[in-house]
Scaffold this motif. Structure first.
Motif, PDB file in Angstrom:
ATOM      1  N   ARG A   8       6.998  52.256  73.834  1.00  0.00           N
ATOM      2  CA  ARG A   8       7.039  53.477  74.622  1.00  0.00           C
ATOM      3  C   ARG A   8       7.297  54.644  73.681  1.00  0.00           C
ATOM      4  O   ARG A   8       8.294  54.663  72.967  1.00  0.00           O
ATOM      5  CB  ARG A   8       8.118  53.428  75.697  1.00  0.00           C
ATOM      6  N   LEU A  10       7.805  58.719  73.080  1.00  0.00           N
ATOM      7  CA  LEU A  10       8.171  59.976  73.717  1.00  0.00           C
ATOM      8  C   LEU A  10       8.384  61.052  72.660  1.00  0.00           C
ATOM      9  O   LEU A  10       8.723  60.751  71.514  1.00  0.00           O
ATOM     10  CB  LEU A  10       9.455  59.829  74.539  1.00  0.00           C
ATOM     11  N   THR A  11       8.201  62.294  73.044  1.00  0.00           N
ATOM     12  CA  THR A  11       8.481  63.417  72.155  1.00  0.00           C
ATOM     13  C   THR A  11       9.556  64.295  72.786  1.00  0.00           C
ATOM     14  O   THR A  11       9.928  64.117  73.955  1.00  0.00           O
ATOM     15  CB  THR A  11       7.227  64.264  71.900  1.00  0.00           C
ATOM     16  N   SER A  13       9.368  67.130  73.865  1.00  0.00           N
ATOM     17  CA  SER A  13       8.885  67.922  74.999  1.00  0.00           C
ATOM     18  C   SER A  13       8.729  67.084  76.263  1.00  0.00           C
ATOM     19  O   SER A  13       8.362  67.617  77.319  1.00  0.00           O
ATOM     20  CB  SER A  13       7.547  68.587  74.648  1.00  0.00           C
ATOM     21  N   ASP A  14       9.005  65.788  76.178  1.00  0.00           N
ATOM     22  CA  ASP A  14       8.846  64.887  77.320  1.00  0.00           C
ATOM     23  C   ASP A  14      10.129  64.896  78.155  1.00  0.00           C
ATOM     24  O   ASP A  14      11.198  64.542  77.652  1.00  0.00           O
ATOM     25  CB  ASP A  14       8.560  63.473  76.815  1.00  0.00           C
ATOM     26  N   LEU A  17      12.605  61.913  78.025  1.00  0.00           N
ATOM     27  CA  LEU A  17      13.315  61.515  76.810  1.00  0.00           C
ATOM     28  C   LEU A  17      14.819  61.413  77.040  1.00  0.00           C
ATOM     29  O   LEU A  17      15.464  60.477  76.570  1.00  0.00           O
ATOM     30  CB  LEU A  17      13.020  62.496  75.678  1.00  0.00           C
ATOM     31  N   THR A  54      16.120  66.163  71.970  1.00  0.00           N
ATOM     32  CA  THR A  54      15.657  66.854  73.173  1.00  0.00           C
ATOM     33  C   THR A  54      15.480  68.344  72.932  1.00  0.00           C
ATOM     34  O   THR A  54      14.761  69.011  73.673  1.00  0.00           O
ATOM     35  CB  THR A  54      16.631  66.646  74.347  1.00  0.00           C
TER      36      THR A  54
END
Length: 204
Positions: A8, A10-11, A13-14, A17, A54
């Motif tokens: 999975r 995620l960045t 901006s997700d 997260l 984040t």
């Protein structure tokens, strides 16, 4: 990588997260307790530390899942989004932290090692950095422990040969210190760290 494991990605901006950070905190505390980090971590510290991801839209967190359970993770973000301890050696050496992507941690529970996950961690972070398009180098750093450290396992083998195989080069001139509490300490103390670098402009 083993078919029973899934990835999975995620960045920063997700929106999802933040909900993944407790899993990352748990893994960091568990895995980094072993040599060479010997990290006596706390949930309180982890909650503050991991908020960095984040706050940076260009960060990446890759989770390895066995079903719904997170069993490993790797992270990275632009070096200019990291703390002064990590940026300063590069500034002193004339590097622009804005052109360097920092590969932070890679943590994997022992029972899932040897399944091709570790190379995937590097590929994921380097691929993310290349896709962002503004980075010349990837870097990471590792703690330096004495060969005669009292908690060094007899069968401990450093990962230097593996990192070299992945294309990274150790740079002893790029060093810093970072404070944490070891499992055999009563309070935090500075730990020496050395950086490894890899060009992102070379052929892939």
């Amino acid at each position: 990588m083993n078919d029973s494991l899934t990835i999975r990605r995620l960045t920063g901006s997700d929106p999802a997260l933040k909900a993944c950070l407790p899993d990352l905190a748990r893994l960091r505390i568990q895995v980094f307790r072993d040599f060479p980090y010997l990290y006596d971590g706390t949930v309180e510290y982890e909650e503050t530390y991991l908020e960095t991801y984040t706050r940076c839209p260009e960060s990446i967190v890759v989770l390895v899942l066995n079903g719904e359970r997170a069993v490993g993770a790797t992270t990275g973000l632009p070096l200019d989004a990291e703390t002064a301890e990590f940026q300063q050696p590069f500034l002193d050496a004339g590097h622009d932290p804005g052109r360097i992507f920092y590969c932070a941690e890679s943590v994997l529970l022992p029972e899932y090692r040897g399944r091709g996950v570790y190379p995937r961690f590097f590929a994921e972070r380097e691929g993310h950095a290349r896709a962002l398009g503004r980075f010349d180098l990837c870097t990471f750093c590792c703690v330096q422990r004495a060969d005669n450290h009292p908690l060094r396992p007899a069968d401990y083998v450093p990962l230097d040969r593996i990192w070299s195989k992945f294309g990274y080069v150790k740079h002893p001139e790029l060093t810093t210190t970072y404070d944490w509490k070891d499992v055999n300490e009563t309070q935090a103390s500075p730990k020496p760290m050395v950086f490894w670098l890899k060009s992102l402009r070379e052929a892939t």
